[in-house]
Design an enzyme around this catalytic site. Structure first.
Site, PDB file in Angstrom:
ATOM      1  N   HIS A  56      -9.613 -64.876 -50.545  1.00 13.15           N
ATOM      2  CA  HIS A  56     -10.762 -63.763 -50.223  1.00 13.15           C
ATOM      3  C   HIS A  56     -10.914 -63.465 -48.873  1.00 13.15           C
ATOM      4  O   HIS A  56     -11.521 -64.378 -48.395  1.00 13.15           O
ATOM      5  CB  HIS A  56     -12.626 -63.534 -50.674  1.00 13.15           C
ATOM      6  CG  HIS A  56     -13.394 -62.836 -50.522  1.00 13.15           C
ATOM      7  ND1 HIS A  56     -14.071 -62.253 -51.465  1.00 13.15           N
ATOM      8  CD2 HIS A  56     -14.278 -62.373 -50.001  1.00 13.15           C
ATOM      9  CE1 HIS A  56     -14.510 -61.654 -50.745  1.00 13.15           C
ATOM     10  NE2 HIS A  56     -14.854 -61.624 -49.207  1.00 13.15           N
ATOM     11  N   HIS A  58     -10.747 -60.490 -45.091  1.00 12.44           N
ATOM     12  CA  HIS A  58     -10.788 -59.330 -44.635  1.00 12.44           C
ATOM     13  C   HIS A  58      -9.591 -58.789 -42.693  1.00 12.44           C
ATOM     14  O   HIS A  58     -10.255 -58.889 -41.670  1.00 12.44           O
ATOM     15  CB  HIS A  58     -12.029 -59.431 -43.908  1.00 12.44           C
ATOM     16  CG  HIS A  58     -13.346 -59.071 -44.911  1.00 12.44           C
ATOM     17  ND1 HIS A  58     -13.440 -58.118 -45.934  1.00 12.44           N
ATOM     18  CD2 HIS A  58     -13.879 -59.620 -45.543  1.00 12.44           C
ATOM     19  CE1 HIS A  58     -14.225 -58.420 -46.711  1.00 12.44           C
ATOM     20  NE2 HIS A  58     -14.342 -59.515 -46.679  1.00 12.44           N
ATOM     21  N   GLN A 151     -16.650 -50.370 -48.445  1.00  8.09           N
ATOM     22  CA  GLN A 151     -17.700 -51.310 -47.324  1.00  8.09           C
ATOM     23  C   GLN A 151     -18.672 -50.155 -47.024  1.00  8.09           C
ATOM     24  O   GLN A 151     -20.005 -51.038 -47.184  1.00  8.09           O
ATOM     25  CB  GLN A 151     -17.052 -51.040 -45.701  1.00  8.09           C
ATOM     26  CG  GLN A 151     -17.868 -51.997 -44.666  1.00  8.09           C
ATOM     27  CD  GLN A 151     -18.486 -53.585 -44.786  1.00  8.09           C
ATOM     28  OE1 GLN A 151     -17.411 -54.174 -45.404  1.00  8.09           O
ATOM     29  NE2 GLN A 151     -19.435 -53.838 -45.768  1.00  8.09           N
ATOM     30  N   HIS A 209     -16.800 -57.558 -54.483  1.00  4.58           N
ATOM     31  CA  HIS A 209     -17.933 -58.133 -53.363  1.00  4.58           C
ATOM     32  C   HIS A 209     -19.144 -57.627 -54.621  1.00  4.58           C
ATOM     33  O   HIS A 209     -19.711 -56.832 -53.975  1.00  4.58           O
ATOM     34  CB  HIS A 209     -18.487 -58.108 -52.165  1.00  4.58           C
ATOM     35  CG  HIS A 209     -16.971 -57.571 -51.020  1.00  4.58           C
ATOM     36  ND1 HIS A 209     -16.477 -57.597 -51.466  1.00  4.58           N
ATOM     37  CD2 HIS A 209     -17.675 -58.659 -50.237  1.00  4.58           C
ATOM     38  CE1 HIS A 209     -15.698 -57.675 -50.315  1.00  4.58           C
ATOM     39  NE2 HIS A 209     -16.570 -58.799 -49.769  1.00  4.58           N
ATOM     40  N   GLU A 212     -24.036 -59.978 -53.402  1.00  7.56           N
ATOM     41  CA  GLU A 212     -23.942 -61.060 -52.097  1.00  7.56           C
ATOM     42  C   GLU A 212     -25.524 -61.008 -51.619  1.00  7.56           C
ATOM     43  O   GLU A 212     -25.513 -59.999 -50.231  1.00  7.56           O
ATOM     44  CB  GLU A 212     -22.581 -60.673 -51.130  1.00  7.56           C
ATOM     45  CG  GLU A 212     -22.497 -61.331 -49.880  1.00  7.56           C
ATOM     46  CD  GLU A 212     -21.769 -60.884 -49.075  1.00  7.56           C
ATOM     47  OE1 GLU A 212     -21.064 -59.907 -49.316  1.00  7.56           O
ATOM     48  OE2 GLU A 212     -21.660 -61.648 -48.064  1.00  7.56           O
ATOM     49  N   ASP A 308     -13.027 -65.782 -46.104  1.00  4.36           N
ATOM     50  CA  ASP A 308     -14.393 -64.453 -45.887  1.00  4.36           C
ATOM     51  C   ASP A 308     -13.767 -64.059 -44.668  1.00  4.36           C
ATOM     52  O   ASP A 308     -13.164 -63.143 -44.541  1.00  4.36           O
ATOM     53  CB  ASP A 308     -15.093 -64.773 -46.069  1.00  4.36           C
ATOM     54  CG  ASP A 308     -16.023 -63.198 -46.637  1.00  4.36           C
ATOM     55  OD1 ASP A 308     -15.849 -62.593 -46.397  1.00  4.36           O
ATOM     56  OD2 ASP A 308     -17.037 -63.561 -46.800  1.00  4.36           O
ATOM     57  N   TRP A 314     -19.497 -61.017 -38.625  1.00  3.44           N
ATOM     58  CA  TRP A 314     -19.916 -61.700 -39.023  1.00  3.44           C
ATOM     59  C   TRP A 314     -19.906 -63.194 -39.218  1.00  3.44           C
ATOM     60  O   TRP A 314     -20.606 -64.196 -39.383  1.00  3.44           O
ATOM     61  CB  TRP A 314     -19.303 -61.297 -40.879  1.00  3.44           C
ATOM     62  CG  TRP A 314     -20.047 -59.925 -41.912  1.00  3.44           C
ATOM     63  CD1 TRP A 314     -20.730 -60.007 -42.221  1.00  3.44           C
ATOM     64  CD2 TRP A 314     -18.976 -59.040 -41.537  1.00  3.44           C
ATOM     65  NE1 TRP A 314     -20.678 -57.866 -42.513  1.00  3.44           N
ATOM     66  CE2 TRP A 314     -19.183 -57.818 -42.050  1.00  3.44           C
ATOM     67  CE3 TRP A 314     -17.096 -59.115 -40.603  1.00  3.44           C
ATOM     68  CZ2 TRP A 314     -18.171 -56.496 -42.325  1.00  3.44           C
ATOM     69  CZ3 TRP A 314     -15.847 -57.603 -41.617  1.00  3.44           C
ATOM     70  CH2 TRP A 314     -17.473 -56.466 -41.628  1.00  3.44           C
TER      71      TRP A 314
HETATM   72 ZN   LIG Z   1     -15.801 -60.624 -48.092  1.00  2.00          ZN
END
Ligand SMILES: [Zn+2]
Length: 425
Positions: A56, A58, A151, A209, A212, A308, A314
């Site tokens: 997982h 990005h 997203q 996802h 979350e 991630d 993030w």
């Molecule tokens: Zn993610």
């Protein structure tokens, strides 16, 4: 032909010899002998593992930290807003360069397979084009799998579904989703139904996802399990994050886990990110937001750990080190038992390989000769030390090396170098 000697394996077998021929593992046994002209790599009792796998990630956002500004609140939602501010400024060249740099970091860390979500909520599909290009560029040394990730919400964004289909048409591998970000729980459920049907039609895997949030009533995973079973997608569907499960009612979870197992759902927790993004609206006690890893494993559900984020809207840290991920997962889930430590090592290797469907993964005869020699004697020590990667092999060729990590001492009556292992008893 090449012989690796005196290697400890992650499954506990000690001092094994591994014969490599034509880019594949030919034999694994305690006492293989090589011919005189066969080159030998001496492992000296270090841990030889199949490569790390990140199920997982990005890659489109990685290494963009500070562009155009940093995330002040540290929340998931500000991160999503910040990514929205950055998107119009992205160029394909910058995306490709950042992604290739991250893949270099990954190879240096022995991470040779990554499943990356790629944002499809952009009319230009700029990130999709960039990562499809990167997938081909890195193919000789890293397996990159791409997930079409809406997203901005499949239904919340008016063009997301059409763009997601375009991304799949272009060759993106897996169907993604984000049901908890839709406008209502009902829309979230509808998005899961649409996306699972799309995956069934096209014979693709699903990785959403899912839940979350810290909301104990966010229960999209139940819907995901339902449609997985209804459409016969067992074993091909992954629920990522599941942080709401941390806060769910215990009775409800006791019903949910068997439903997930029955549907053959796979789970990816993201310890570094879950522990930093979740619980931001709590005072004290503060929830830590990681899903119930030991309980999921006990229910027979495959659980992997993902990185991630690395240096993105993030998360301002990270370095492609899956042992750091395992280390954090072990602590947050209190998996300090002997079995628990091994489970955490599996979560960044073999379990993630299962999530990605890498069916030739592992150190066994016939598998591609991909492996990493760690400066540690076993899996628990590898996590404890976040061990140095002495060398990384792909298809029988060494593609990265790191010098032995050591600290020399100048202390009277003490050894010349620190020994980081438990003293022999
Ligand atoms: Zn993610």
């Amino acid at each position: 032909m090449l012989l690796i000697r005196h290697a400890n394996l992650a499954d506990g077998r000690l001092r094994q010899s591994v014969l490599v021929k034509d880019g594949r593992f030919e034999a694994v046994a305690a006492d293989l002998v090589a011919g005189n002209d066969c080159p030998v790599l001496e492992a000296e009792g270090c841990l030889l593992t199949a490569p790390f796998v990140d199920a997982h990630f990005h890659l489109d956002a990685a290494l963009s930290h500070g562009l155009p500004r940093v995330n002040r609140s540290g929340t998931l939602l500000e991160g999503i807003a910040l990514w929205g501010e950055l998107k119009p400024q992205l160029t394909q060249q910058a995306l490709v360069e950042r992604a290739l740099s991250y893949c270099d970091w990954a190879v240096g860390r022995g991470l040779l397979a990554i499943r990356s979500h790629v944002d499809v909520c952009d009319e230009r599909l700029l990130a999709v084009e960039a990562l499809l290009h990167v997938r081909e560029r890195v193919r000789p040394y890293l397996d990159l799998q791409l997930v079409a990730f809406p997203q901005d919400g499949l239904l919340r964004s008016p063009t997301a579904l059409a763009n997601l289909k375009r991304a799949l048409d272009r060759g993106v591998d897996v169907v993604g989703g984000i049901p908890h970000f839709e406008r209502t729980m009902a829309d979230g459920a509808r998005s899961i139904e649409l996306l699972c049907e799309l995956a069934a039609e096209r014979g693709l895997r699903v990785d959403m996802h899912c839940d979350e949030s810290d909301d104990p009533l966010s229960r999209h995973v139940e819907t995901l399990a339902y449609h997985t079973q209804r459409l016969g997608l067992q074993g091909r569907v992954t629920a990522s994050h599941l942080t709401s499960m941390h806060s769910m009612d215990n009775y409800y979870v006791s019903k949910l886990l068997p439903l997930m197992a029955e549907a053959g759902l796979q789970v990816v927790a993201n310890p570094l990110i879950n522990i930093t993004l979740q619980g931001r609206h709590d005072s004290y006690p503060k929830r830590r937001g990681m899903t119930r890893v030991p309980e999921l494993l006990a229910a027979g559900i495959n659980v992997g750990f993902g990185h991630d984020c690395v240096l993105d809207p993030w998360y301002p840290l990270g370095s492609a080190d899956m042992l750091e991920v395992a280390h954090m997962g072990l602590h947050v889930a209190q998996m300090t038992s002997t079995r628990g430590q091994l489970d955490c090592f599996d979560a960044v290797t073999v379990n993630n390989a299962r999530v990605m469907g890498l069916d030739r993964y592992g150190i066994h005869p016939g598998a591609p000769a991909d492996c990493v020699l760690l400066q540690a004697h076993d899996a628990a020590e590898a996590i404890r030390l976040r061990a140095n990667r002495l060398w990384v092999m792909r298809r029988g060729e060494i593609i990265a090396r790191s010098p032995v990590a050591e600290a020399s001492l100048t202390l009277p009556g003490r050894p010349a170098a620190v020994n980081w292992s438990l003293p022999v008893r």
